[in-house]
Design a protein around this motif. Sequence first.
Motif, PDB file in Angstrom:
ATOM      1  N   LEU A 283       0.852  -1.190   0.000  1.00 56.61           N
ATOM      2  CA  LEU A 283       0.000   0.000   0.000  1.00 56.61           C
ATOM      3  C   LEU A 283       0.886   1.237   0.000  1.00 56.61           C
ATOM      4  N   THR A 284       0.954   1.906  -1.150  1.00 60.17           N
ATOM      5  CA  THR A 284       1.747   3.129  -1.267  1.00 60.17           C
ATOM      6  C   THR A 284       0.839   4.264  -1.720  1.00 60.17           C
ATOM      7  N   PRO A 285       1.049   5.493  -1.212  1.00 63.76           N
ATOM      8  CA  PRO A 285       0.165   6.612  -1.575  1.00 63.76           C
ATOM      9  C   PRO A 285       0.368   7.038  -3.038  1.00 63.76           C
ATOM     10  N   ARG A 286      -0.731   7.423  -3.656  1.00 63.09           N
ATOM     11  CA  ARG A 286      -0.665   7.898  -5.036  1.00 63.09           C
ATOM     12  C   ARG A 286       0.106   9.219  -5.109  1.00 63.09           C
ATOM     13  N   ASP A 287      -0.081  10.065  -4.124  1.00 65.63           N
ATOM     14  CA  ASP A 287       0.633  11.348  -4.042  1.00 65.63           C
ATOM     15  C   ASP A 287       1.748  11.207  -3.009  1.00 65.63           C
ATOM     16  N   PRO A 288       3.021  11.308  -3.419  1.00 64.64           N
ATOM     17  CA  PRO A 288       4.121  11.114  -2.458  1.00 64.64           C
ATOM     18  C   PRO A 288       4.067  12.081  -1.284  1.00 64.64           C
ATOM     19  N   ASP A 289       3.434  13.209  -1.478  1.00 63.63           N
ATOM     20  CA  ASP A 289       3.381  14.214  -0.402  1.00 63.63           C
ATOM     21  C   ASP A 289       2.156  14.053   0.500  1.00 63.63           C
ATOM     22  N   ALA A 290       1.350  13.056   0.212  1.00 58.28           N
ATOM     23  CA  ALA A 290       0.134  12.848   1.016  1.00 58.28           C
ATOM     24  C   ALA A 290       0.126  11.423   1.569  1.00 58.28           C
ATOM     25  N   GLU A 291      -0.740  11.225   2.515  1.00 61.55           N
ATOM     26  CA  GLU A 291      -0.875   9.892   3.109  1.00 61.55           C
ATOM     27  C   GLU A 291      -2.152   9.209   2.594  1.00 61.55           C
ATOM     28  N   ILE A 292      -2.143   7.897   2.756  1.00 59.73           N
ATOM     29  CA  ILE A 292      -3.333   7.119   2.374  1.00 59.73           C
ATOM     30  C   ILE A 292      -4.457   7.414   3.360  1.00 59.73           C
ATOM     31  N   HIS A 293      -5.663   7.593   2.836  1.00 63.58           N
ATOM     32  CA  HIS A 293      -6.812   7.769   3.731  1.00 63.58           C
ATOM     33  C   HIS A 293      -7.053   6.459   4.481  1.00 63.58           C
ATOM     34  N   PRO A 294      -7.253   6.503   5.779  1.00 62.05           N
ATOM     35  CA  PRO A 294      -7.432   5.255   6.545  1.00 62.05           C
ATOM     36  C   PRO A 294      -8.678   4.487   6.096  1.00 62.05           C
ATOM     37  N   PHE A 295      -8.510   3.193   5.940  1.00 65.54           N
ATOM     38  CA  PHE A 295      -9.652   2.305   5.658  1.00 65.54           C
ATOM     39  C   PHE A 295      -9.336   0.933   6.268  1.00 65.54           C
ATOM     40  N   ARG A 296     -10.340   0.095   6.350  1.00 58.88           N
ATOM     41  CA  ARG A 296     -10.169  -1.213   6.982  1.00 58.88           C
ATOM     42  C   ARG A 296     -10.580  -2.321   6.010  1.00 58.88           C
ATOM     43  N   SER A 297     -10.290  -3.546   6.402  1.00 57.10           N
ATOM     44  CA  SER A 297     -10.634  -4.693   5.556  1.00 57.10           C
ATOM     45  C   SER A 297     -12.131  -4.737   5.281  1.00 57.10           C
ATOM     46  N   TRP A 298     -12.917  -4.359   6.278  1.00 58.78           N
ATOM     47  CA  TRP A 298     -14.375  -4.406   6.111  1.00 58.78           C
ATOM     48  C   TRP A 298     -14.847  -3.458   5.008  1.00 58.78           C
ATOM     49  N   ASP A 299     -14.155  -2.325   4.811  1.00 59.37           N
ATOM     50  CA  ASP A 299     -14.536  -1.403   3.750  1.00 59.37           C
ATOM     51  C   ASP A 299     -14.373  -2.047   2.377  1.00 59.37           C
ATOM     52  N   VAL A 300     -13.292  -2.815   2.210  1.00 59.83           N
ATOM     53  CA  VAL A 300     -13.066  -3.514   0.940  1.00 59.83           C
ATOM     54  C   VAL A 300     -14.110  -4.611   0.752  1.00 59.83           C
ATOM     55  N   ILE A 301     -14.351  -5.381   1.808  1.00 56.02           N
ATOM     56  CA  ILE A 301     -15.315  -6.481   1.734  1.00 56.02           C
ATOM     57  C   ILE A 301     -16.717  -5.967   1.419  1.00 56.02           C
ATOM     58  N   ARG A 302     -17.075  -4.840   2.024  1.00 62.66           N
ATOM     59  CA  ARG A 302     -18.416  -4.290   1.794  1.00 62.66           C
ATOM     60  C   ARG A 302     -18.579  -3.846   0.340  1.00 62.66           C
ATOM     61  N   ALA A 303     -17.522  -3.263  -0.229  1.00 61.87           N
ATOM     62  CA  ALA A 303     -17.578  -2.860  -1.637  1.00 61.87           C
ATOM     63  C   ALA A 303     -17.665  -4.073  -2.554  1.00 61.87           C
ATOM     64  N   VAL A 304     -16.914  -5.115  -2.222  1.00 58.53           N
ATOM     65  CA  VAL A 304     -16.978  -6.357  -3.015  1.00 58.53           C
ATOM     66  C   VAL A 304     -18.373  -6.968  -2.922  1.00 58.53           C
ATOM     67  N   HIS A 305     -18.938  -6.952  -1.728  1.00 58.05           N
ATOM     68  CA  HIS A 305     -20.280  -7.499  -1.521  1.00 58.05           C
ATOM     69  C   HIS A 305     -21.297  -6.786  -2.409  1.00 58.05           C
TER      70      HIS A 305
END
Length: 553
Positions: A283-305
């Motif tokens: 997991l690397t940020p798209r913008d080197p000067d910014a950080e990744i927005h926090p998310f959890r495994s459940w957010d990915v699973i819910r989108a897949v669902h």
Amino acid sequence: MAGDDSAFDFRPGAQVPLSGAAGETAATHALASAAYRDTEVDEILKANSEWHKSEIKKGKLSLFKPDLGEAFSRAVQVRMLGGARKPLIQSFGTEPQAVVEHCLAATRIRKQRDSKLTVVMGVFGVLFLPGMLIWLFIFQAKKWIGDQKDKRAQALSTAVLVAGGGLMLLFLIRLPFTGLAGLYLRAMIVAPVIGWLLAKQICERTAKDLRLRWESLLAGGGIGAKIPEAVPTNPNETAAERLRQGLARLTAEQQSNSVFYAGPKGILGMGTRWGSWQLAEELTPRDPDAEIHPFRSWDVIRAVHDQLRLLERGPLHTGGFPTPSIRHWIVTPVGENATEVARPKGTDVEAYQIKGHEIQRICNEQQFSSGDRHYLGVQFRLWDGQLVITMLITVTVLHQTLRIEVTGHALGPVHALFTTKPKPKVKEVPKTIRFWEVKEVTQPLVSATDVVRIAVRAPFTWYPPILDFLGGKLVLPEPFGLRHAWADKPWRHRFMADDALRTATPVLRVVHRAALKVLEDNGVDTERWDNRSLIISGLVQDPTPRKADVYDA
């Protein structure tokens, strides 16, 4: 209503999810037909698979040995409705309650037959007990001789039996007794024969009824299972109430979202794992000067669902996927040779269902070391329930690496033993004049020996454990579930194998597309993810199923 599963609400009107689903009748009827069969009980051993094996526990007297229908009905009822029964494995692609109801209906038909036979046994057997014992000894000896593999011993035993019969006939003709004693001695030899003739008529009528139901189930129609004893008519009918609660508990457990992984056996009830595809990148940020927005495994699973719910939709009108069953599963690991399982208990479990907040916690936190694991499953029940395809998705995050894993499980059709229709009993005999030719002669449905077997079992119907002791019983494979215990491999059927293999690619691409959308929305650089996804999309084209749970290390 929380905590232990024993606190399940059995009050009338309680919301119990029904297991019935359209397109699951073939597997259900095939298994239910076993309750009406009159073939040898040993035939069920042909349906044993590599992982799940039934056993026949022998009794003390072979004359009391049950047939397949009697043994199957008894074993399934005790295992699935017993008061102190162990947890059951879900029977995906079937309706276990319907199978149990047919077992109860078959038992009820046999009990009605046995009630009549008990009267016949009392009048023509118990009143002439010495004669009945002599005839039973003859039939037991005949059965024992037939089981001998040594031809010389078989011939010698037959000669001794014939000689004994001749002496008994001579004794009957030239009795040393006269008067009432002489009449009784003659009657004790003849009365059991008359009773046998009456018993034969009763057995023939019941055999026709059972075979009609057997054939009707496999023909696709099916005569409904009548079990009035499961409907209590007043509060004092405790047996009927217990039976009703047992059926309700069975239906509720069928809907449980807890399953068990048994090593190379795969997930019990879903079949072995035949394929596995993993997408894992940093997991690397798209913008080197910014950080990744926090998310959890459940957010990915819910989108897949959410995206998996659109699987049945496509750009072309070609039929395609039927509507799948999409559920969150909590998977508990058990040993490969485990003989029982234990369902989760506590405040996070209600009526065999693990609550949503606990599912979300396991998804986010239990990704390493011991404990249960979370999987999102998309399940297709095809071929009238004969094929169950399950694709499981799990998301894990360890340090800076996110892993998306998709695995394929397939449960094949019910063994061919359960789909065989009843055949008329015929025997080939030479023709009278043209003796070099043969003709088929229809035999009675119930043989002479079988009439005796059924009749001697009849008086003990009121207490089945005695019959288990005397005649033996069927021992079911554990952990037991109706569907997976007698499932065959789907790879022997070309179209079923094709269906299983074709499912993987579209499911995998939907999962990747939904996951990448979440990553993009949260500022993750997805270039390497896209490249890896394309590689996996190429690998999934491989049409060969594998034993993914057997690690050759």
